[in-house]
Design a protein around this motif. Structure first.
Motif: not given
Length: 192
Positions: A37-66
């Motif tokens: 939980r503490d490690l996740m909090g530190r990650l969420l407090s930083s910016e620009d850490w999730l590459p676009a390949a793993f954060s692209a949304s579909g037009p009207r859907s939900g997706r999960q990336f590994q």
């Protein structure tokens, strides 16, 4: 010549290394959830850490990336991206889970239980033992929502998402050129 893969951003790389160290040093799920939980909090407090390949949304859907696949199948890092107003039902194996909201709002409901609305920076740490499916829904119709997850155990080969009334299962949404990171792709010098 194939395109060069985007290297893991430093904050994501540090998070993965820290999670890996944590699962190597303790067998206690309680400790994993507290430290995680503490490690996740530190990650969420930083910016620009999730590459676009793993954060692209579909037009009207939900997706999960590994995002990361541990070769020893001790944990897995994944992202969930929900388009505005979209929902997703995810099969929940009986492993621990850490979930943090990166952006937008996500309503999370386990089985037939009550939903909990999670906003950016909020983290849930959930123990193993549950096997019901999880419903994730983006109540905001005008923007996507993104969450990051750490799942315990080797779930990398499981069908993750169920869509539609037929419940057809699909795998991870990773594109062919965007496989999850592994130990070799993040094994570079990490600076604090």
């Amino acid at each position: 010549m194939p395109e060069q893969r985007v290297p893991a951003p430093p904050a994501l790389k540090r998070f993965i290394w820290d999670i890996q160290s944590m699962v190597e040093l303790t067998d206690s799920e309680r400790e994993i959830l507290l430290i995680g939980r503490d490690l996740m909090g530190r990650l969420l407090s930083s910016e620009d850490w999730l590459p676009a390949a793993f954060s692209a949304s579909g037009p009207r859907s939900g997706r999960q990336f590994q995002v990361y696949s541990d070769g020893l199948e001790r944990f897995c890092v994944a992202s969930t991206v929900l388009a505005g107003g979209a929902g997703l039902t995810v099969a929940q194996p009986a492993v621990f889970e850490l979930m943090g909201v990166v952006s937008g709002s996500i309503s999370r409901t386990a089985g037939a239980g009550e939903g909990r609305l999670l906003r950016p920076g909020m983290i849930e740490a959930l123990g193993s033992g549950r096997t019901d499916s999880i419903n994730l829904f983006n109540p905001d119709t005008d923007r996507p929502a993104i969450a990051i997850h750490v799942y315990g155990g080797g779930i990398s080969q499981l069908a993750r998402c169920e869509f539609g009334a037929g419940g057809a299962k699909t795998g991870w949404a990773n594109g062919e050129g965007d496989p999850p990171y592994d130990i070799f792709s993040i094994q570079t010098e990490i600076k604090s």
